[in-house]
Design an enzyme around this catalytic site. Structure first.
Site, PDB file in Angstrom:
ATOM      1  N   CYS A 166      76.498   0.756  50.148  1.00  0.00           N
ATOM      2  CA  CYS A 166      76.945  -0.167  49.186  1.00  0.00           C
ATOM      3  C   CYS A 166      76.610  -1.597  49.556  1.00  0.00           C
ATOM      4  O   CYS A 166      76.216  -1.791  50.558  1.00  0.00           O
ATOM      5  CB  CYS A 166      78.554  -0.166  49.369  1.00  0.00           C
ATOM      6  SG  CYS A 166      79.343   1.474  49.203  1.00  0.00           S
ATOM      7  N   GLY A 220      73.465  -0.685  45.837  1.00  0.00           N
ATOM      8  CA  GLY A 220      74.302   0.605  45.266  1.00  0.00           C
ATOM      9  C   GLY A 220      74.158   0.568  43.854  1.00  0.00           C
ATOM     10  O   GLY A 220      74.651  -0.568  43.272  1.00  0.00           O
ATOM     11  N   ASN A 233      81.266  -1.285  52.931  1.00  0.00           N
ATOM     12  CA  ASN A 233      79.879  -0.663  53.192  1.00  0.00           C
ATOM     13  C   ASN A 233      79.512  -0.128  54.405  1.00  0.00           C
ATOM     14  O   ASN A 233      79.842  -0.615  55.540  1.00  0.00           O
ATOM     15  CB  ASN A 233      78.935  -1.956  52.981  1.00  0.00           C
ATOM     16  CG  ASN A 233      77.457  -1.403  53.248  1.00  0.00           C
ATOM     17  OD1 ASN A 233      77.112  -0.628  52.937  1.00  0.00           O
ATOM     18  ND2 ASN A 233      76.886  -2.642  54.116  1.00  0.00           N
ATOM     19  N   GLY A 234      79.317   1.179  54.415  1.00  0.00           N
ATOM     20  CA  GLY A 234      78.950   1.918  55.756  1.00  0.00           C
ATOM     21  C   GLY A 234      79.468   3.391  55.299  1.00  0.00           C
ATOM     22  O   GLY A 234      79.805   3.760  54.372  1.00  0.00           O
ATOM     23  N   CYS A 288      71.353  -1.880  62.030  1.00  0.00           N
ATOM     24  CA  CYS A 288      70.392  -0.773  61.255  1.00  0.00           C
ATOM     25  C   CYS A 288      68.835  -1.420  61.307  1.00  0.00           C
ATOM     26  O   CYS A 288      68.722  -2.247  60.715  1.00  0.00           O
ATOM     27  CB  CYS A 288      71.046  -0.364  60.438  1.00  0.00           C
ATOM     28  SG  CYS A 288      69.874   0.637  59.285  1.00  0.00           S
ATOM     29  N   TYR A 336      63.544  -1.188  54.419  1.00  0.00           N
ATOM     30  CA  TYR A 336      63.688  -0.991  53.053  1.00  0.00           C
ATOM     31  C   TYR A 336      65.191  -1.492  52.664  1.00  0.00           C
ATOM     32  O   TYR A 336      64.944  -1.985  51.206  1.00  0.00           O
ATOM     33  CB  TYR A 336      63.576   0.617  52.815  1.00  0.00           C
ATOM     34  CG  TYR A 336      63.839   0.850  51.403  1.00  0.00           C
ATOM     35  CD1 TYR A 336      62.964   0.937  50.402  1.00  0.00           C
ATOM     36  CD2 TYR A 336      65.234   1.269  50.923  1.00  0.00           C
ATOM     37  CE1 TYR A 336      63.059   1.145  49.188  1.00  0.00           C
ATOM     38  CE2 TYR A 336      65.528   1.537  49.692  1.00  0.00           C
ATOM     39  CZ  TYR A 336      64.574   1.859  48.651  1.00  0.00           C
ATOM     40  OH  TYR A 336      64.424   1.856  47.485  1.00  0.00           O
ATOM     41  N   SER A 389      58.287  -1.487  47.148  1.00  0.00           N
ATOM     42  CA  SER A 389      58.777  -1.481  48.406  1.00  0.00           C
ATOM     43  C   SER A 389      57.595  -1.679  49.496  1.00  0.00           C
ATOM     44  O   SER A 389      57.826  -2.025  50.408  1.00  0.00           O
ATOM     45  CB  SER A 389      59.303  -0.061  48.343  1.00  0.00           C
ATOM     46  OG  SER A 389      58.324   1.012  48.185  1.00  0.00           O
ATOM     47  N   ASP A 445      53.182   2.218  51.931  1.00  0.00           N
ATOM     48  CA  ASP A 445      54.569   2.248  51.346  1.00  0.00           C
ATOM     49  C   ASP A 445      55.784   2.056  52.752  1.00  0.00           C
ATOM     50  O   ASP A 445      54.881   2.158  53.812  1.00  0.00           O
ATOM     51  CB  ASP A 445      54.609   3.568  50.682  1.00  0.00           C
ATOM     52  CG  ASP A 445      55.660   3.831  49.523  1.00  0.00           C
ATOM     53  OD1 ASP A 445      56.542   2.997  49.790  1.00  0.00           O
ATOM     54  OD2 ASP A 445      56.007   4.754  49.174  1.00  0.00           O
ATOM     55  N   ASP A 446      56.728   2.111  52.238  1.00  0.00           N
ATOM     56  CA  ASP A 446      57.612   1.780  53.612  1.00  0.00           C
ATOM     57  C   ASP A 446      58.381   2.926  54.353  1.00  0.00           C
ATOM     58  O   ASP A 446      58.356   2.953  55.340  1.00  0.00           O
ATOM     59  CB  ASP A 446      58.827   1.028  52.898  1.00  0.00           C
ATOM     60  CG  ASP A 446      59.645   1.660  51.913  1.00  0.00           C
ATOM     61  OD1 ASP A 446      60.258   2.667  52.098  1.00  0.00           O
ATOM     62  OD2 ASP A 446      59.475   1.551  50.643  1.00  0.00           O
ATOM     63  N   CYS A 477      70.199   0.136  66.137  1.00  0.00           N
ATOM     64  CA  CYS A 477      70.291   1.845  65.690  1.00  0.00           C
ATOM     65  C   CYS A 477      69.258   2.064  65.396  1.00  0.00           C
ATOM     66  O   CYS A 477      68.503   1.690  64.128  1.00  0.00           O
ATOM     67  CB  CYS A 477      71.716   1.688  64.920  1.00  0.00           C
ATOM     68  SG  CYS A 477      71.675   3.692  64.410  1.00  0.00           S
ATOM     69  N   CYS A 500      67.523   7.245  62.886  1.00  0.00           N
ATOM     70  CA  CYS A 500      66.993   8.031  61.958  1.00  0.00           C
ATOM     71  C   CYS A 500      65.505   8.264  62.364  1.00  0.00           C
ATOM     72  O   CYS A 500      64.814   9.231  61.984  1.00  0.00           O
ATOM     73  CB  CYS A 500      67.174   7.628  60.591  1.00  0.00           C
ATOM     74  SG  CYS A 500      66.239   6.055  60.647  1.00  0.00           S
TER      75      CYS A 500
END
Length: 478
Positions: A23, A50, A124-125, A255, A261, A302, A364-365, A452, A455
């Site tokens: 968000c 969002g 947001n989160g 993050c 992105y 992007s 691309d990203d 972080c 991913c």
């Protein structure tokens, strides 16, 4: 009001959407200002975070009004609606669902009332101990199925305690990512989790204060950036100004994907512009994965900053080989089977005279499922490209995110089960190169232990209980 059906989003392929953030949040305390319109424009600047629903809560000092609906910010609000939302403070939210379904009941800001007054909250989160928090509430307390609704109900449940004290007591028990703006009838609050996973910044207006997910939203409303809200910090904003209270020690883990992105290129994170970071990533990508070619082109928009950096470093000309239809967003019209079979051509079309006979380097990203890149490679070959080399300005996304980006299982990720060469074969490229995790990290100028990177490497800064996470965890338990 018309509702977007979501079948055609801003993504090039609705079956292969780009990583979506939870968000965007915005808050303003500014007596004498048109706070609802400031919030509208703030949310407009954060729309990329969002696109499922939008809402604004406002207070003139005695009661809180909330207006929210499904759709984009410009679809939900118009002059007549904003004209009814009058007051001296407001908060706003634009949502992409990462906990709970995309339905009106789950739109934000959430609102809770008690004998002590009202409370509106925007988040947001993504929390990772929502069922544990839910157990603290009496059965039947909430109707929505979001972690945000749980937070709001817990904050408002004790009318004998001030909201500030309730928040300082509750937040140390909350695990996960949360950048919050919330309000009662007279006061604006903001808080950020101890890891600071999602961004949150403070700005100054001539007659007030602004809190927002990104610095770009401050720019849009004419606010001056003051500082980032610290991890583990709670702010209270009223006629006495801004007061800070710490509810936990800061353990920064911002993050890393915000740089890749999620954030706007005109946003600044930790003192460094996102655009500059993405261009630097492109330069490093060119050094790590050089290839002979005739033209460097981005996947718009992007991949543009990294493609610029790749071209600068490699000395290979930069060009526009793909044209994106800027006006295709959500649609109210179900595409016909004929149009659907055209796939991404509705949103992206090759410039044949630029592409034909060329060895292309396409930047691309990220690659999530691979469908988009596969379609782009095929399209470029059909337009006459002799070679198509794909370069990605993030490492392979191999692990799910539980902190607010919507890829929650390894099965959703092509890199979760395939090696780089297998991905190259799957998308049909002549070669494929990803930036290294070290290269991406160094481009941010932040040390690895302040980010972080879960991913990419599977190392989660907040331990995960897999049985109590997931987009529909509350709905499943209900």
């Amino acid at each position: 009001m018309l509702k977007g059906d979501g079948r055609l989003g801003h993504d090039l392929d609705p079956q292969d959407h780009a990583p979506r953030d939870a968000c965007g949040v915005f808050g303003v305390w500014a007596p004498g200002e048109d706070v609802s319109k400031l919030t509208y424009y703030g949310l407009y600047a954060l729309q990329h975070r969002g696109q499922e629903s939008a809402g604004i809560a406002v207070s003139e000092g005695s009661r809180i009004l909330v207006y929210k609906d499904m759709g984009l910010v410009a679809q939900v609000f118009d002059e007549s609606v904003l004209g009814t939302l009058r007051g001296h403070l407001a908060i706003g939210h634009c949502r992409y669902s990462t906990t709970g379904s995309s339905v009106w009941e789950n739109a934000q800001p959430t609102l809770s009332s008690s004998d002590g007054g009202g409370l509106a909250l925007a988040h947001n989160g993504n929390l990772i101990n929502t069922p544990e928090l839910m157990a603290r509430l009496p059965a039947g307390t909430i109707r929505a199925t979001t972690d945000t609704e749980v937070l709001t109900s817990l904050l408002a449940r004790d009318p004998g305690t001030s909201i500030e004290d309730a928040a300082a007591d509750l937040f140390p028990k909350v695990k996960g990512a949360y950048s919050l703006v919330f309000m009662d009838e007279k006061t604006l609050y903001a808080a950020r989790d101890p890891q600071g996973i999602r961004p949150l910044v403070l700005g100054r207006l001539e007659r007030g204060w602004v809190v927002a997910s990104e610095t770009a939203a401050l720019d849009i409303v004419g606010a001056t950036f003051l500082r980032e809200i610290e991890p583990g910090e709670l702010l209270r904003i009223d006629e006495r100004g801004v007061r800070s209270r710490r509810f936990a020690l800061a353990e920064p883990k911002g993050c890393l994907f915000e740089y890749v992105y999620l954030a706007r290129p005109d946003t600044t994170i930790a003192g460094r512009g996102v655009q500059a970071t993405r261009v630097e990533v492109g330069r490093r990508l060119a050094r790590e994965h050089p290839i002979e070619g005739d033209l460097v082109i981005p996947t718009p928009e992007s991949g543009t900053p990294a493609a610029i950096g790749y071209a600068e470093e490699s000395g290979i000309p930069y060009g526009q080989g793909l044209v994106k239809n800027s006006y295709v967003g959500r649609t109210f019209i179900q595409p016909s089977q004929t149009i659907r079979q055209l796939g991404i051509r509705l949103k992206l079309n090759p410039l044949r005279e630029v592409i034909a006979g060329k060895r292309l380097i396409v930047v691309d990203d990220s690659i999530v499922r691979g469908n988009t890149q596969r379609a782009i490679v095929k399209m470029l070959r059909e337009a006459g490209a002799t070679e198509v080399h794909v370069r990605i300005s993030s490492p392979p996304v191999s692990w799910p995110c539980f902190y607010g980006i919507d890829f929650a299982t390894k099965a959703e990720l092509i890199a979760g089960s395939k090696e780089v060469e297998e991905i190259r074969e799957s998308i049909g490229a002549d070669s494929l190169g990803f930036i290294s995790l070290e290269g991406l990290t160094e481009a941010t100028t932040l040390p690895a232990d302040r980010l972080c990177r879960a991913c990419f490497n599977g190392t989660y800064p907040i331990p995960i209980d897999r049985d109590n996470v997931g987009k529909f965890v509350l709905e499943a338990k209900a």
